[in-house]
Design a protein around this motif. Structure first.
Motif, PDB file in Angstrom:
ATOM      1  N   LEU A 108       0.829  -1.209   0.000  1.00 27.99           N
ATOM      2  CA  LEU A 108       0.000   0.000   0.000  1.00 27.99           C
ATOM      3  C   LEU A 108       0.860   1.255   0.000  1.00 27.99           C
ATOM      4  N   THR A 109       1.922   1.243   0.774  1.00 26.49           N
ATOM      5  CA  THR A 109       2.819   2.401   0.824  1.00 26.49           C
ATOM      6  C   THR A 109       3.490   2.631  -0.524  1.00 26.49           C
ATOM      7  N   LEU A 110       3.946   1.563  -1.148  1.00 25.73           N
ATOM      8  CA  LEU A 110       4.563   1.696  -2.470  1.00 25.73           C
ATOM      9  C   LEU A 110       3.549   2.185  -3.500  1.00 25.73           C
ATOM     10  N   PHE A 111       2.323   1.680  -3.422  1.00 25.64           N
ATOM     11  CA  PHE A 111       1.259   2.129  -4.315  1.00 25.64           C
ATOM     12  C   PHE A 111       1.007   3.626  -4.143  1.00 25.64           C
ATOM     13  N   ILE A 164       0.700  14.758  -0.274  1.00 24.48           N
ATOM     14  CA  ILE A 164       1.547  13.563  -0.228  1.00 24.48           C
ATOM     15  C   ILE A 164       1.814  13.109   1.214  1.00 24.48           C
ATOM     16  N   PRO A 165       2.213  13.990   2.137  1.00 21.84           N
ATOM     17  CA  PRO A 165       2.449  13.512   3.516  1.00 21.84           C
ATOM     18  C   PRO A 165       1.218  12.904   4.197  1.00 21.84           C
ATOM     19  N   PRO A 166       0.002  13.485   4.056  1.00 24.58           N
ATOM     20  CA  PRO A 166      -1.148  12.807   4.672  1.00 24.58           C
ATOM     21  C   PRO A 166      -1.426  11.428   4.079  1.00 24.58           C
ATOM     22  N   MET A 167      -1.246  11.299   2.785  1.00 22.35           N
ATOM     23  CA  MET A 167      -1.486   9.991   2.172  1.00 22.35           C
ATOM     24  C   MET A 167      -0.436   8.974   2.611  1.00 22.35           C
ATOM     25  N   LEU A 168       0.822   9.405   2.724  1.00 21.47           N
ATOM     26  CA  LEU A 168       1.862   8.496   3.200  1.00 21.47           C
ATOM     27  C   LEU A 168       1.618   8.084   4.654  1.00 21.47           C
ATOM     28  N   ALA A 169       1.230   9.036   5.486  1.00 19.49           N
ATOM     29  CA  ALA A 169       0.937   8.721   6.881  1.00 19.49           C
ATOM     30  C   ALA A 169      -0.239   7.750   6.975  1.00 19.49           C
ATOM     31  N   ALA A 170      -1.265   7.980   6.173  1.00 18.22           N
ATOM     32  CA  ALA A 170      -2.424   7.073   6.165  1.00 18.22           C
ATOM     33  C   ALA A 170      -2.022   5.680   5.682  1.00 18.22           C
ATOM     34  N   ALA A 171      -1.150   5.623   4.689  1.00 17.55           N
ATOM     35  CA  ALA A 171      -0.702   4.324   4.179  1.00 17.55           C
ATOM     36  C   ALA A 171       0.109   3.568   5.225  1.00 17.55           C
ATOM     37  N   GLY A 219     -10.118   0.511   4.307  1.00 15.15           N
ATOM     38  CA  GLY A 219     -11.047   1.416   4.981  1.00 15.15           C
ATOM     39  C   GLY A 219     -10.324   2.419   5.852  1.00 15.15           C
ATOM     40  N   CYS A 220      -9.318   1.959   6.576  1.00 19.16           N
ATOM     41  CA  CYS A 220      -8.503   2.845   7.407  1.00 19.16           C
ATOM     42  C   CYS A 220      -7.753   3.851   6.537  1.00 19.16           C
ATOM     43  N   PHE A 221      -7.203   3.379   5.420  1.00 19.55           N
ATOM     44  CA  PHE A 221      -6.481   4.277   4.519  1.00 19.55           C
ATOM     45  C   PHE A 221      -7.399   5.367   3.970  1.00 19.55           C
ATOM     46  N   ASP A 222      -8.576   4.979   3.513  1.00 15.82           N
ATOM     47  CA  ASP A 222      -9.507   5.973   2.970  1.00 15.82           C
ATOM     48  C   ASP A 222      -9.919   6.987   4.026  1.00 15.82           C
ATOM     49  N   PHE A 223     -10.249   6.484   5.220  1.00 11.86           N
ATOM     50  CA  PHE A 223     -10.679   7.377   6.298  1.00 11.86           C
ATOM     51  C   PHE A 223      -9.555   8.332   6.712  1.00 11.86           C
ATOM     52  N   LEU A 224      -8.379   7.783   6.936  1.00  9.10           N
ATOM     53  CA  LEU A 224      -7.264   8.624   7.383  1.00  9.10           C
ATOM     54  C   LEU A 224      -6.783   9.585   6.312  1.00  9.10           C
ATOM     55  N   SER A 225      -6.718   9.123   5.065  1.00  9.50           N
ATOM     56  CA  SER A 225      -6.230  10.020   4.018  1.00  9.50           C
ATOM     57  C   SER A 225      -7.198  11.187   3.801  1.00  9.50           C
ATOM     58  N   LYS A 226      -8.478  10.912   3.871  1.00  4.40           N
ATOM     59  CA  LYS A 226      -9.444  12.002   3.715  1.00  4.40           C
ATOM     60  C   LYS A 226      -9.463  12.902   4.954  1.00  4.40           C
ATOM     61  N   GLY A 227      -9.358  12.311   6.133  1.00  3.41           N
ATOM     62  CA  GLY A 227      -9.328  13.109   7.362  1.00  3.41           C
ATOM     63  C   GLY A 227      -8.081  13.970   7.459  1.00  3.41           C
ATOM     64  N   LEU A 228      -6.929  13.388   7.143  1.00  9.10           N
ATOM     65  CA  LEU A 228      -5.692  14.166   7.190  1.00  9.10           C
ATOM     66  C   LEU A 228      -5.649  15.223   6.088  1.00  9.10           C
ATOM     67  N   SER A 229      -6.241  14.916   4.948  1.00  6.24           N
ATOM     68  CA  SER A 229      -6.328  15.930   3.880  1.00  6.24           C
ATOM     69  C   SER A 229      -7.212  17.093   4.303  1.00  6.24           C
ATOM     70  N   LEU A 230      -8.287  16.786   5.037  1.00  5.93           N
ATOM     71  CA  LEU A 230      -9.115  17.862   5.593  1.00  5.93           C
ATOM     72  C   LEU A 230      -8.320  18.711   6.578  1.00  5.93           C
ATOM     73  N   ALA A 231      -7.482  18.072   7.380  1.00  4.80           N
ATOM     74  CA  ALA A 231      -6.657  18.819   8.328  1.00  4.80           C
ATOM     75  C   ALA A 231      -5.679  19.742   7.602  1.00  4.80           C
ATOM     76  N   VAL A 232      -5.087  19.244   6.509  1.00  2.00           N
ATOM     77  CA  VAL A 232      -4.188  20.085   5.716  1.00  2.00           C
ATOM     78  C   VAL A 232      -4.969  21.230   5.079  1.00  2.00           C
ATOM     79  N   VAL A 257      -2.289  -1.618  10.528  1.00  2.78           N
ATOM     80  CA  VAL A 257      -3.611  -2.221  10.749  1.00  2.78           C
ATOM     81  C   VAL A 257      -3.716  -3.549  10.004  1.00  2.78           C
ATOM     82  N   MET A 258      -3.245  -3.580   8.752  1.00  2.00           N
ATOM     83  CA  MET A 258      -3.334  -4.818   7.976  1.00  2.00           C
ATOM     84  C   MET A 258      -2.452  -5.918   8.550  1.00  2.00           C
TER      85      MET A 258
END
Length: 189
Positions: free
Chosen positions: A80-83, A102-109, A128-141, A115-116
């Protein structure tokens, strides 16, 4: 004529360890799925006439479905991180994407990889965790960028929520797709 020999150190190089972890087939699958996900989401946005709710929902359904299928196809830690790295590079270099995402998506990954590793039914919980965290962290940014006028978050929040609804639908379609691909013998558990 003199011969020149190079002595190798006992430790293996990082490139060699990387090659031992993922084979060429796995790297090709990750690259193909990253390109397919990016191309399909861009085409959906263009055909849909821009960022309307239907195309936003459909983009996230397709992206999450492809992500679930790829993670079942390549069952290696770090996939997932490489993707995300490949997708972020394609987004940034070819499509002019925002570098602050990029940093929020990497942190979420990275969190999703953990989790996996520890949860049963790992791929679905991880995505599910990746989608939730990446969208939440993107909102924070986004909030950090727009902190002088926080009323603009009222415009951004429904867009992110519609996208997350598409991601949840993508988890369902990913589950259904995996059952069909497993039945066809394309993906093995």
């Amino acid at each position: 004529m003199t011969e020149m020999t190079l002595e190798r150190k006992e430790g293996r190089s990082w490139l060699r360890r990387f090659g031992d972890r993922w084979g060429a087939r796995d790297l090709v699958v990750i690259g193909v799925f990253a390109a397919t996900a990016k191309l399909s989401t861009v085409l959906i946005a263009m055909v849909g006439g821009g960022m309307n709710p239907v195309s936003l929902l459909l983009k996230n359904v397709v992206f999450t479905t492809l992500l679930v299928i790829m993670l079942y196809k390549v069952r290696q830690p770090g996939t997932l991180t490489l993707f995300v790295i490949v997708s972020a590079l394609v987004n940034f270099l070819l499509l002019g994407g925002n570098v602050t995402l990029i940093p929020p998506m990497l942190a979420a990954a990275l969190v999703s990889e953990v989790v996996m590793k520890f949860v049963k039914g790992a791929v679905f919980w991880g995505v599910g965790c990746f989608d939730f965290l990446s969208k939440g962290l993107s909102l924070a940014v986004s909030y950090l960028m727009m902190r002088e006028s926080p009323a603009l978050m009222a415009v951004v929040l429904p867009i992110v929520l519609i996208g997350y609804a598409g991601s949840l639908l993508g988890l369902y379609t990913g589950c259904r797709s995996m059952k069909e691909l497993r039945h066809a013998g394309i993906v093995r558990f």
